[in-house]
Design a protein around this motif. Structure first.
Motif, mmCIF file in Angstrom:
data_model
loop_
_atom_site.group_PDB
_atom_site.id
_atom_site.type_symbol
_atom_site.label_atom_id
_atom_site.label_comp_id
_atom_site.label_asym_id
_atom_site.label_seq_id
_atom_site.Cartn_x
_atom_site.Cartn_y
_atom_site.Cartn_z
ATOM 1 N N VAL A 91 0.837 -1.208 0.000
ATOM 2 C CA VAL A 91 0.000 0.000 0.000
ATOM 3 C C VAL A 91 0.867 1.250 0.000
ATOM 4 C CG1 VAL A 91 -1.625 1.355 1.374
ATOM 5 C CG2 VAL A 91 -2.020 -1.083 1.031
ATOM 6 N N ALA A 92 1.969 1.222 0.751
ATOM 7 C CA ALA A 92 2.875 2.377 0.766
ATOM 8 C C ALA A 92 3.444 2.633 -0.626
ATOM 9 C CB ALA A 92 4.006 2.143 1.765
ATOM 10 N N HIS A 93 3.705 1.552 -1.360
ATOM 11 C CA HIS A 93 4.234 1.697 -2.718
ATOM 12 C C HIS A 93 3.144 2.086 -3.704
ATOM 13 C CE1 HIS A 93 6.788 0.907 -6.211
ATOM 14 N NE2 HIS A 93 5.758 0.244 -6.724
ATOM 15 N N ARG A 94 1.938 1.516 -3.515
ATOM 16 C CA ARG A 94 0.831 1.759 -4.436
ATOM 17 C C ARG A 94 -0.402 2.095 -3.592
ATOM 18 N NH1 ARG A 94 -0.482 -0.443 -9.894
ATOM 19 N NH2 ARG A 94 -2.732 -0.251 -10.145
ATOM 20 N N PRO A 95 -0.590 3.337 -3.202
ATOM 21 C CA PRO A 95 -1.685 3.717 -2.303
ATOM 22 C C PRO A 95 -3.070 3.342 -2.805
ATOM 23 C CG PRO A 95 -0.079 5.492 -2.456
ATOM 24 C CD PRO A 95 0.309 4.482 -3.486
ATOM 25 N N SER A 96 -3.249 3.220 -4.111
ATOM 26 C CA SER A 96 -4.568 2.891 -4.649
ATOM 27 C C SER A 96 -5.060 1.521 -4.197
ATOM 28 C CB SER A 96 -4.543 2.949 -6.184
ATOM 29 O OG SER A 96 -3.628 2.006 -6.708
ATOM 30 N N LEU A 97 -4.151 0.654 -3.739
ATOM 31 C CA LEU A 97 -4.581 -0.654 -3.239
ATOM 32 C C LEU A 97 -5.557 -0.505 -2.082
ATOM 33 C CD1 LEU A 97 -1.267 -2.752 -3.201
ATOM 34 C CD2 LEU A 97 -3.218 -3.050 -4.741
ATOM 35 N N ALA A 98 -5.310 0.494 -1.245
ATOM 36 C CA ALA A 98 -6.145 0.690 -0.063
ATOM 37 C C ALA A 98 -7.564 1.087 -0.420
ATOM 38 C CB ALA A 98 -5.524 1.742 0.852
ATOM 39 N N THR A 99 -7.761 1.563 -1.636
ATOM 40 C CA THR A 99 -9.110 1.978 -2.049
ATOM 41 C C THR A 99 -9.806 0.928 -2.906
ATOM 42 O OG1 THR A 99 -8.311 3.096 -4.070
ATOM 43 C CG2 THR A 99 -8.343 4.380 -2.022
ATOM 44 N N LEU A 100 -9.134 -0.199 -3.167
ATOM 45 C CA LEU A 100 -9.781 -1.245 -3.958
ATOM 46 C C LEU A 100 -10.989 -1.799 -3.198
ATOM 47 C CD1 LEU A 100 -6.981 -3.490 -5.532
ATOM 48 C CD2 LEU A 100 -8.708 -2.146 -6.739
ATOM 49 N N PRO A 101 -12.120 -1.944 -3.852
ATOM 50 C CA PRO A 101 -13.295 -2.515 -3.181
ATOM 51 C C PRO A 101 -13.013 -3.925 -2.669
ATOM 52 C CG PRO A 101 -13.937 -1.442 -5.222
ATOM 53 C CD PRO A 101 -12.436 -1.461 -5.215
ATOM 54 N N ASP A 102 -13.558 -4.215 -1.500
ATOM 55 C CA ASP A 102 -13.398 -5.518 -0.856
ATOM 56 C C ASP A 102 -14.655 -6.346 -1.120
ATOM 57 O OD1 ASP A 102 -12.810 -7.651 0.778
ATOM 58 O OD2 ASP A 102 -13.127 -6.563 2.655
ATOM 59 N N VAL A 103 -14.473 -7.537 -1.673
ATOM 60 C CA VAL A 103 -15.631 -8.390 -1.977
ATOM 61 C C VAL A 103 -15.906 -9.410 -0.878
ATOM 62 C CG1 VAL A 103 -15.337 -8.097 -4.459
ATOM 63 C CG2 VAL A 103 -14.259 -10.061 -3.313
ATOM 64 N N GLY A 104 -15.139 -9.352 0.220
ATOM 65 C CA GLY A 104 -15.381 -10.251 1.337
ATOM 66 C C GLY A 104 -14.542 -11.513 1.264
ATOM 67 N N GLU A 105 -14.671 -12.328 2.314
ATOM 68 C CA GLU A 105 -13.851 -13.524 2.454
ATOM 69 C C GLU A 105 -14.710 -14.782 2.535
ATOM 70 O OE1 GLU A 105 -10.422 -13.311 5.222
ATOM 71 O OE2 GLU A 105 -11.395 -11.473 5.886
ATOM 72 N N THR A 106 -14.093 -15.883 2.150
ATOM 73 C CA THR A 106 -14.785 -17.175 2.293
ATOM 74 C C THR A 106 -14.712 -17.662 3.735
ATOM 75 O OG1 THR A 106 -12.773 -18.390 1.720
ATOM 76 C CG2 THR A 106 -14.255 -17.821 -0.077
ATOM 77 N N GLU A 107 -13.604 -17.375 4.427
ATOM 78 C CA GLU A 107 -13.384 -17.956 5.748
ATOM 79 C C GLU A 107 -14.360 -17.446 6.796
ATOM 80 O OE1 GLU A 107 -8.814 -18.919 6.314
ATOM 81 O OE2 GLU A 107 -9.091 -16.984 5.342
ATOM 82 N N ASN A 108 -14.878 -16.239 6.639
ATOM 83 C CA ASN A 108 -15.871 -15.739 7.592
ATOM 84 C C ASN A 108 -17.243 -15.535 6.938
ATOM 85 O OD1 ASN A 108 -15.538 -13.437 6.056
ATOM 86 N ND2 ASN A 108 -14.533 -12.249 7.665
ATOM 87 N N ASN A 109 -17.416 -16.177 5.775
ATOM 88 C CA ASN A 109 -18.705 -16.158 5.053
ATOM 89 C C ASN A 109 -19.161 -14.755 4.669
ATOM 90 O OD1 ASN A 109 -19.153 -19.035 5.237
ATOM 91 N ND2 ASN A 109 -19.665 -18.736 7.398
ATOM 92 N N SER A 110 -18.209 -13.864 4.413
ATOM 93 C CA SER A 110 -18.584 -12.503 4.034
ATOM 94 C C SER A 110 -18.455 -12.250 2.527
ATOM 95 C CB SER A 110 -17.723 -11.493 4.803
ATOM 96 O OG SER A 110 -16.347 -11.616 4.438
ATOM 97 N N PHE A 111 -18.007 -13.265 1.764
ATOM 98 C CA PHE A 111 -17.881 -13.084 0.314
ATOM 99 C C PHE A 111 -19.254 -12.753 -0.273
ATOM 100 C CE2 PHE A 111 -17.850 -14.426 -4.094
ATOM 101 C CZ PHE A 111 -16.624 -13.971 -4.556
ATOM 102 N N SER A 112 -19.302 -11.697 -1.080
ATOM 103 C CA SER A 112 -20.581 -11.190 -1.586
ATOM 104 C C SER A 112 -20.615 -11.195 -3.109
ATOM 105 C CB SER A 112 -20.812 -9.764 -1.063
ATOM 106 O OG SER A 112 -21.909 -9.159 -1.722
#
Length: 372
Positions: A91-112
């Motif tokens: 993120v420090a090298h490429r700050p735009s990573l921090a603004t990428l939308p998060d689609v959630g995770e499989t491990e906590n059943n938050s994938f959307s």
């Protein structure tokens, strides 16, 4: 003179057009690819709008830094939570990573699926374990015309490492770079196995454990994947293989009865548990070594050959299930057969890999023994 000037102007325009063509992104073409699960998937390659579920470092290594220009969403927690220092460096090298939308995770059943659809991707790339956990979600995406491909570095097999790398090369439009990386990885494995085979030595008994719980409580060991598969590739006899298929906790009595001759404890930079083994970016050798030594105090471990002979080692969990685990393979092989790999410097090779293929240069402790 006017005719000469006009011809000169056309020449300049022609050179400009050629230059623009050479530096322009590759035009996408429809291609059929076979993913690591043997599925034939029709995709547009290079992909222009990608949702990436895992194996972020491999996507970067194969596609190059600009490959993330095409990434429109990630399963962010698997990166930020599991290897936070690595995430912070990127993120420090490429700050735009921090603004990428998060689609959630499989491990906590938050994938959307809805979050994925909102990003209008032309491709979803998932780790094989994510794909298998998201069966209904994958079917829904495919019914809506969004192709999904599975890659797999978790299995830690040469076949899947190479297949995943070449597939990422197609997806990112970097097939030559992918071929170079696949060839490099294959040669590392071949070199390790050729040296060991020529020596005709008995395989040392090896135990590997994820050190996230610290010495007070046994955590995961590995059977046929990840560190278990790496131990096997590097010429070791994995004592967990008869008891653990993929990963799970081994009975402490079974560990003691197996009498491992070499032990590897993996750790990461997330120090939410103060007695966990810290390894990775930002971790000092002194800190890693002091935590590693604490594992020697486990009940019964003083009688193990590995502990008596000082063959207890720490390795970075974040450098497994990835192309960069070639250096961990070299490190494991060197500890199992020190005299066969005197000319190999795994950590120098690890740093060189980052210099050549990655946009960041992590500083820290990635593999270590008990002695400085």
């Amino acid at each position: 003179m006017k005719g000469f000037a006009r011809r000169g102007q056309w020449a300049v325009r022609l050179v400009t057009l050629i230059a623009c063509f050479l530096i322009a992104p590759a035009f996408a073409e429809t291609r059929q690819v076979t993913d690591v699960l043997g599925r034939t998937v029709t995709i547009d390659a290079p992909a222009k709008r990608v949702v990436l579920g895992f194996h972020y470092g491999d996507y970067l290594a194969v596609g190059g830094e600009h490959a993330f220009d095409a990434v429109v969403g990630v399963s962010r927690g698997a990166w930020e939570r599991k290897v936070p220092a690595n995430w912070a460096l990127n993120v420090a090298h490429r700050p735009s990573l921090a603004t990428l939308p998060d689609v959630g995770e499989t491990e906590n059943n938050s994938f959307s699926v809805e979050k994925v659809l909102a990003l209008k991707p032309d491709l979803v790339v998932l780790a094989a374990w994510q794909f298998q956990a998201l069966d209904s979600e994958v079917k829904r995406l495919e019914q809506l015309g969004i192709p999904v491909v599975a890659i797999d570095y978790n299995a830690q097999t040469l076949e899947r490492h190479l297949a995943s790398t070449r597939l990422l090369g197609i997806i990112t439009g970097q097939e030559a770079r992918a071929a170079e990386l696949a060839d490099f990885y294959a040669k590392v494995v071949e070199d390790i196995q050729t040296r060991i085979a020529a020596a005709h030595r008995p395989k040392p008994r090896v135990y590997a454990e994820f050190g996230n719980k610290g010495p007070a409580e046994y955590s995961f060991t590995y059977g046929r994947n990840m560190w278990g598969a790496m131990v096997t590739l590097a010429g070791g006899d994995n004592i967990a293989a008869p008891f653990i298929q993929w990963w799970g906790v081994m009975n402490p009595e079974q560990v003691l009865m197996a009498q491992p001759e070499v032990i590897f404890i993996s750790g990461r930079e997330d120090n939410s548990n103060p007695i966990a083994l810290p390894m990775g970016p930002g971790v000092t050798a002194d800190d890693a070594r002091s935590h590693l030594r604490a594992f020697m105090q486990r009940p019964g471990w003083s009688n193990l050959p590995a502990i008596r002979d000082g063959r207890l080692y720490g390795v970075y969990q974040g450098a497994s299930r990835s192309l960069e685990d070639f250096a961990m393979l070299q490190f494991i092989a060197k500890q199992l057969y020190p005299d066969l790999f005197q000319d190999v410097d795994p950590m120098a090779n690890y740093r060189e890999f980052y210099r050549r293929y990655m946009p960041i240069q992590p500083q820290g402790t990635f593999a270590i023994g008990l002695n400085p």
